[in-house]
Design an enzyme around this catalytic site. Sequence first.
Site, PDB file in Angstrom:
ATOM      1  N   ARG A   4      28.322  12.450  18.317  1.00 57.78           N
ATOM      2  CA  ARG A   4      29.577  12.378  17.557  1.00 57.78           C
ATOM      3  C   ARG A   4      29.465  11.493  16.318  1.00 57.78           C
ATOM      4  O   ARG A   4      30.428  11.364  15.576  1.00 57.78           O
ATOM      5  CB  ARG A   4      30.720  11.910  18.458  1.00 57.78           C
ATOM      6  CG  ARG A   4      30.710  10.465  18.863  1.00 57.78           C
ATOM      7  CD  ARG A   4      31.843  10.187  19.841  1.00 57.78           C
ATOM      8  NE  ARG A   4      32.042   8.766  20.085  1.00 57.78           N
ATOM      9  CZ  ARG A   4      32.868   8.268  21.001  1.00 57.78           C
ATOM     10  NH1 ARG A   4      33.555   9.098  21.772  1.00 57.78           N
ATOM     11  NH2 ARG A   4      33.005   6.969  21.160  1.00 57.78           N
ATOM     12  N   LYS A  62      44.679   0.425  20.778  1.00 60.86           N
ATOM     13  CA  LYS A  62      44.068   0.115  19.485  1.00 60.86           C
ATOM     14  C   LYS A  62      44.951   0.581  18.326  1.00 60.86           C
ATOM     15  O   LYS A  62      44.934  -0.023  17.242  1.00 60.86           O
ATOM     16  CB  LYS A  62      42.678   0.724  19.387  1.00 60.86           C
ATOM     17  CG  LYS A  62      41.667   0.055  20.321  1.00 60.86           C
ATOM     18  CD  LYS A  62      41.577  -1.446  20.093  1.00 60.86           C
ATOM     19  CE  LYS A  62      40.531  -2.100  20.967  1.00 60.86           C
ATOM     20  NZ  LYS A  62      40.426  -3.561  20.750  1.00 60.86           N
ATOM     21  N   VAL A  81      29.364   1.663  18.884  1.00 60.67           N
ATOM     22  CA  VAL A  81      28.409   0.580  18.652  1.00 60.67           C
ATOM     23  C   VAL A  81      27.566   0.359  19.910  1.00 60.67           C
ATOM     24  O   VAL A  81      28.088   0.336  21.029  1.00 60.67           O
ATOM     25  CB  VAL A  81      29.128  -0.723  18.263  1.00 60.67           C
ATOM     26  CG1 VAL A  81      28.119  -1.801  17.883  1.00 60.67           C
ATOM     27  CG2 VAL A  81      30.108  -0.472  17.118  1.00 60.67           C
ATOM     28  N   PRO A 137      26.334  -4.169  25.003  1.00 60.77           N
ATOM     29  CA  PRO A 137      26.259  -4.170  26.462  1.00 60.77           C
ATOM     30  C   PRO A 137      27.416  -3.427  27.117  1.00 60.77           C
ATOM     31  O   PRO A 137      27.240  -2.788  28.160  1.00 60.77           O
ATOM     32  CB  PRO A 137      26.285  -5.667  26.797  1.00 60.77           C
ATOM     33  CG  PRO A 137      25.657  -6.318  25.602  1.00 60.77           C
ATOM     34  CD  PRO A 137      26.151  -5.523  24.425  1.00 60.77           C
ATOM     35  N   TYR A 190      42.886   3.273  25.720  1.00 56.99           N
ATOM     36  CA  TYR A 190      42.174   2.575  24.647  1.00 56.99           C
ATOM     37  C   TYR A 190      42.724   2.969  23.282  1.00 56.99           C
ATOM     38  O   TYR A 190      43.039   2.111  22.447  1.00 56.99           O
ATOM     39  CB  TYR A 190      40.686   2.905  24.740  1.00 56.99           C
ATOM     40  CG  TYR A 190      39.828   2.129  23.769  1.00 56.99           C
ATOM     41  CD1 TYR A 190      39.614   0.770  23.938  1.00 56.99           C
ATOM     42  CD2 TYR A 190      39.209   2.761  22.691  1.00 56.99           C
ATOM     43  CE1 TYR A 190      38.816   0.055  23.056  1.00 56.99           C
ATOM     44  CE2 TYR A 190      38.409   2.058  21.805  1.00 56.99           C
ATOM     45  CZ  TYR A 190      38.218   0.703  21.987  1.00 56.99           C
ATOM     46  OH  TYR A 190      37.439   0.003  21.104  1.00 56.99           O
ATOM     47  N   ARG A 250      40.317   8.719  26.294  1.00 59.83           N
ATOM     48  CA  ARG A 250      40.555   7.399  25.708  1.00 59.83           C
ATOM     49  C   ARG A 250      42.049   7.131  25.535  1.00 59.83           C
ATOM     50  O   ARG A 250      42.473   6.506  24.558  1.00 59.83           O
ATOM     51  CB  ARG A 250      39.839   7.268  24.355  1.00 59.83           C
ATOM     52  CG  ARG A 250      38.329   7.159  24.429  1.00 59.83           C
ATOM     53  CD  ARG A 250      37.895   5.858  25.067  1.00 59.83           C
ATOM     54  NE  ARG A 250      36.449   5.728  25.110  1.00 59.83           N
ATOM     55  CZ  ARG A 250      35.702   6.122  26.136  1.00 59.83           C
ATOM     56  NH1 ARG A 250      36.281   6.675  27.203  1.00 59.83           N
ATOM     57  NH2 ARG A 250      34.391   5.968  26.114  1.00 59.83           N
ATOM     58  N   GLN A 289      28.718 -11.763  23.668  1.00 55.35           N
ATOM     59  CA  GLN A 289      27.807 -10.636  23.541  1.00 55.35           C
ATOM     60  C   GLN A 289      28.357  -9.632  22.544  1.00 55.35           C
ATOM     61  O   GLN A 289      29.473  -9.754  22.053  1.00 55.35           O
ATOM     62  CB  GLN A 289      27.585  -9.954  24.888  1.00 55.35           C
ATOM     63  CG  GLN A 289      28.828  -9.308  25.478  1.00 55.35           C
ATOM     64  CD  GLN A 289      28.561  -8.654  26.836  1.00 55.35           C
ATOM     65  OE1 GLN A 289      27.587  -8.954  27.518  1.00 55.35           O
ATOM     66  NE2 GLN A 289      29.440  -7.733  27.223  1.00 55.35           N
ATOM     67  N   GLY A 290      27.561  -8.635  22.227  1.00 58.84           N
ATOM     68  CA  GLY A 290      28.007  -7.529  21.402  1.00 58.84           C
ATOM     69  C   GLY A 290      28.435  -7.933  20.004  1.00 58.84           C
ATOM     70  O   GLY A 290      27.822  -8.788  19.360  1.00 58.84           O
TER      71      GLY A 290
END
Length: 249
Positions: free
Chosen positions: A209, A155, A184, A187, A151, A148, A15-16
Amino acid sequence: MRLEGKTILITAAGQGIGRASVLACVAQGARVIATDINMDALENLKRESDFIETRFLDVTDVEAVNALAAELPRLDGLFNCAGFVHHGTILELSDEDWAFSVNLNVTSMIRMCRAFLPGMLQRAQETGSVSVLNMASMASSIKGFTARTAYGTTKAAVIGLTKAIAADYVKQGLRCNALCPGTVDTPSLRGRIADAADPVQAEKDFIARQPMGRLAKVTDIAPMVTYLLSDDSQFVTGQAMLVDGGVTI
């Protein structure tokens, strides 16, 4: 077609961005090996083209990763797309959440590269150029975002890993770049919006944003994927490539 004759493996392909990347690579002539842990999503994807081969793969399972690398032909391209977005500040980050984020967002890429790079380096001797693409984010060493911590940190590590691989193998015909999307509409994002205390406001905040005034579509990201996996980018390596709608202007 810029990927004609190439064999490319993409993780989190169900997905995505992963799914859109599979379809974009096939449209550019590639044979794509699409992997995921969601077999229903893979079955739906496989119906799109005879040039898509699907495999179940948990990228956190080192034995499964190594077994797949031993089975498959040498790759021309590898897109490490699998990842997880943890929501929370450092004070809301448990050891378990941190360990999961590191394992999926960083360690899985290390394992994938360690397993597939030997064959890719052999392939580079034949063709002159192969490409690894790692999914990073604008939320990384590029820019900080609220809630975040895990994350953004993982990243940022992906960008460091990407530069290290690029530096080690630049003279052997292997390129390595990181893809850094903005927000983006996937899902995964829709799930985070739905889980918010006020989903309507959460969606508005995500859109606000983005200076372009909208969320990115997966089809905004896929062209950069095909470019970085193709020989059109054979003089590009070690880069964190932003597709962020102007967030980091």
